[in-house]
Design a protein around this motif. Structure first.
Motif, PDB file in Angstrom:
ATOM      1  N   GLU A  22       0.774  -1.073  -0.047  1.00 44.46           N
ATOM      2  CA  GLU A  22       0.135  -0.075   0.039  1.00 44.46           C
ATOM      3  C   GLU A  22       0.945   1.165  -0.070  1.00 44.46           C
ATOM      4  OE1 GLU A  22      -2.615  -0.524   3.329  1.00 44.46           O
ATOM      5  OE2 GLU A  22      -3.887  -2.146   2.038  1.00 44.46           O
ATOM      6  N   ASP A  26       0.735   4.055  -3.179  1.00 42.94           N
ATOM      7  CA  ASP A  26       0.348   5.324  -2.853  1.00 42.94           C
ATOM      8  C   ASP A  26       1.605   6.293  -3.187  1.00 42.94           C
ATOM      9  OD1 ASP A  26      -2.093   4.552  -1.443  1.00 42.94           O
ATOM     10  OD2 ASP A  26      -1.328   4.739   0.445  1.00 42.94           O
ATOM     11  N   ASP A  29       1.286   6.568  -7.254  1.00 37.67           N
ATOM     12  CA  ASP A  29       0.237   7.359  -7.447  1.00 37.67           C
ATOM     13  C   ASP A  29       0.736   8.958  -7.297  1.00 37.67           C
ATOM     14  OD1 ASP A  29      -1.821   5.577  -8.102  1.00 37.67           O
ATOM     15  OD2 ASP A  29      -2.893   5.721  -6.293  1.00 37.67           O
ATOM     16  N   TYR A 145       0.631  -3.379  -8.636  1.00 41.09           N
ATOM     17  CA  TYR A 145       0.078  -1.972  -8.910  1.00 41.09           C
ATOM     18  C   TYR A 145      -0.971  -1.981 -10.244  1.00 41.09           C
ATOM     19  CZ  TYR A 145       0.113   2.941  -9.470  1.00 41.09           C
ATOM     20  OH  TYR A 145      -0.446   4.208  -9.724  1.00 41.09           O
ATOM     21  N   TRP A 148      -4.083  -3.549  -9.305  1.00 41.30           N
ATOM     22  CA  TRP A 148      -4.654  -2.799  -8.400  1.00 41.30           C
ATOM     23  C   TRP A 148      -5.382  -1.550  -9.247  1.00 41.30           C
ATOM     24  CZ3 TRP A 148      -3.208   2.392  -5.889  1.00 41.30           C
ATOM     25  CH2 TRP A 148      -3.993   2.445  -4.989  1.00 41.30           C
ATOM     26  N   LYS A 149      -4.641  -0.857 -10.026  1.00 40.94           N
ATOM     27  CA  LYS A 149      -5.009   0.235 -10.956  1.00 40.94           C
ATOM     28  C   LYS A 149      -6.165   0.045 -11.826  1.00 40.94           C
ATOM     29  CE  LYS A 149      -3.748   4.005 -10.867  1.00 40.94           C
ATOM     30  NZ  LYS A 149      -4.117   5.093  -9.921  1.00 40.94           N
ATOM     31  N   GLU A 150      -5.904  -1.356 -12.306  1.00 39.48           N
ATOM     32  CA  GLU A 150      -6.790  -1.595 -13.570  1.00 39.48           C
ATOM     33  C   GLU A 150      -8.008  -2.286 -13.097  1.00 39.48           C
ATOM     34  OE1 GLU A 150      -6.291  -0.733 -16.632  1.00 39.48           O
ATOM     35  OE2 GLU A 150      -4.616   0.328 -15.917  1.00 39.48           O
ATOM     36  N   LYS A 151      -8.280  -2.891 -11.911  1.00 41.73           N
ATOM     37  CA  LYS A 151      -9.435  -3.526 -11.423  1.00 41.73           C
ATOM     38  C   LYS A 151      -9.947  -3.174 -10.041  1.00 41.73           C
ATOM     39  CE  LYS A 151     -10.720  -6.810 -12.929  1.00 41.73           C
ATOM     40  NZ  LYS A 151     -11.424  -6.793 -14.130  1.00 41.73           N
ATOM     41  N   LYS A 152      -9.002  -2.001  -9.665  1.00 40.49           N
ATOM     42  CA  LYS A 152      -9.442  -1.147  -8.445  1.00 40.49           C
ATOM     43  C   LYS A 152      -9.558  -2.074  -7.056  1.00 40.49           C
ATOM     44  CE  LYS A 152     -10.430   1.957 -11.443  1.00 40.49           C
ATOM     45  NZ  LYS A 152      -9.200   2.760 -11.989  1.00 40.49           N
ATOM     46  N   ARG A 153      -8.995  -3.344  -7.185  1.00 40.24           N
ATOM     47  CA  ARG A 153      -8.927  -4.060  -5.784  1.00 40.24           C
ATOM     48  C   ARG A 153      -8.054  -5.217  -6.363  1.00 40.24           C
ATOM     49  NH1 ARG A 153     -13.390  -8.399  -6.320  1.00 40.24           N
ATOM     50  NH2 ARG A 153     -13.868  -8.259  -8.669  1.00 40.24           N
ATOM     51  N   ASP A 261     -14.507  -7.828 -19.054  1.00 39.20           N
ATOM     52  CA  ASP A 261     -13.570  -6.698 -18.288  1.00 39.20           C
ATOM     53  C   ASP A 261     -12.313  -7.712 -17.861  1.00 39.20           C
ATOM     54  OD1 ASP A 261     -14.614  -8.314 -16.301  1.00 39.20           O
ATOM     55  OD2 ASP A 261     -15.247  -6.415 -15.184  1.00 39.20           O
ATOM     56  N   TYR A 292       4.023   1.218 -16.106  1.00 35.60           N
ATOM     57  CA  TYR A 292       3.887   1.216 -14.515  1.00 35.60           C
ATOM     58  C   TYR A 292       4.966   0.856 -14.101  1.00 35.60           C
ATOM     59  CZ  TYR A 292      -1.349   1.894 -14.646  1.00 35.60           C
ATOM     60  OH  TYR A 292      -2.923   2.337 -14.769  1.00 35.60           O
TER      61      TYR A 292
END
Ligand code: CP
Length: 310
Positions: A22, A26, A29, A145, A148-153, A261, A292
């Protein structure tokens, strides 16, 4: 208080927990959004030293690009045959010298254990950029990463990993990393390229997974399909490679059977395991994933070099 990455080696992704991921997510981002002139202060006057004893395009160049974006410089050996290793200089001496010339080291080497060994020799933080068939931790960081970015979880996803699971070091780092999350993992490979028996205990401790040889029958199940290259260079016997070469090929027609998706990932380089016709589809994320790589590596370098983070 120091950030937890400050002046630390990155040898194995097994040393990471969810909180560390995490922190990097962060930080990445933040790096992406940061004003370029502000970003260039994060490694101003610092030098990255890279030692690549095996070929690389993405890892080496993304580290160089990341360091440049932070205002630092890079020096290094991209081809061991042009270094004094060719004259017989030991890895230990090469690492020691590079650590005298730089603030952070990046090593890729063909031997398992090379990275841990180099970290003991180096006077500066040492980042493993691929050690034998063992691990490639910064690839796992950028892989997670990307998910996490592409699937939001990450929790709750069904992840298929297909190809050379025996020799692909990115697979081991990815599996160890996914062990921090609640995911369903399905490993698909030719029988001869199943994950190595000496690693199954360690991986099973971290996450349950199922194994099979058939990709087609499970295509509708995946949220993420992670495709890998069959690593010809790691086979001791050319005939054994010939038996498994071209075992899987992802082609556009297969998308009809997959979730709309789904994201398709690959650490790259690819040979023929993903058709070029897939590149323009919305499901193809392997180039985004490589992009990325620069951002996650910039975040990692910035955390290693700046005591209070940024
Ligand atoms: N994914 C990866 O490690 O690519 P390179 O071998 O080009 O560095």
């Amino acid at each position: 208080m120091s950030n937890s990455f400050f002046q630390k080696d990155i040898v194995s992704i097994r040393d990471f927990d969810k909180k560390k991921f995490e922190t990097i997510f962060d930080a990445t981002d933040k790096i992406i959004k940061m004003n370029p002139s502000e970003r260039r202060e994060l490694a101003r006057g610092k030098t990255l030293g890279y030692l690549f004893f095996e070929p690389s395009t993405r890892t080496r160049l993304s580290f160089e690009a990341a360091m440049a974006s932070l205002g630092g410089t890079s020096i290094g050996i991209a081809d061991a045959s042009s270094s004094s290793a060719k004259k017989g200089e030991s890895l230990a001496d090469t690492v020691k010298i590079m650590s005298l010339y730089s603030d952070v080291l990046v090593l890729r080497h063909q031997l398992d254990g090379s990275s841990r060994f180099a970290a003991e020799i180096s006077e500066k933080p040492m980042i493993n950029a691929g050690s034998g068939t063992e691990e490639h931790p910064t690839q796992a960081i950028l892989d997670l990463y990307t998910i996490w970015k592409e699937k939001k979880r990450i929790d709750g996803l069904k992840i298929g990993i297909v190809g050379d699971l025996k020799y692909g070091r990115t697979v081991y780092s990815l599996l160890y990393a996914l062990g921090n999350y609640k995911v369903d993992v399905h490993l698909i490979s030719p029988t001869a390229l199943k994950i190595r028996a000496d690693s199954t205990y360690e991986i099973k401790k971290r996450l349950p997974y199922k194994e099979s040889t058939d990709l087609e029958e499970n295509l509708d199940d995946f949220d993420v399909l992670y495709v890998t290259r069959i690593q010809k260079e790691r086979f001791a016997d050319a005939e054994e490679y010939a038996k498994v070469k071209g075992s899987y090929k992802i082609v556009p027609d297969m998308l009809k059977k997959m979730k709309d998706d789904v994201i398709i990932m690959h650490p790259l380089p690819r040979l023929d395991e993903i058709s070029h016709d897939l590149d323009s589809t919305k499901q193809a994320k392997y180039f985004k994933q490589a992009e990325y790589g620069k951002d996650t590596r910039a975040a990692l370098l910035a955390l290693i070099l700046n005591e209070n983070g940024f």
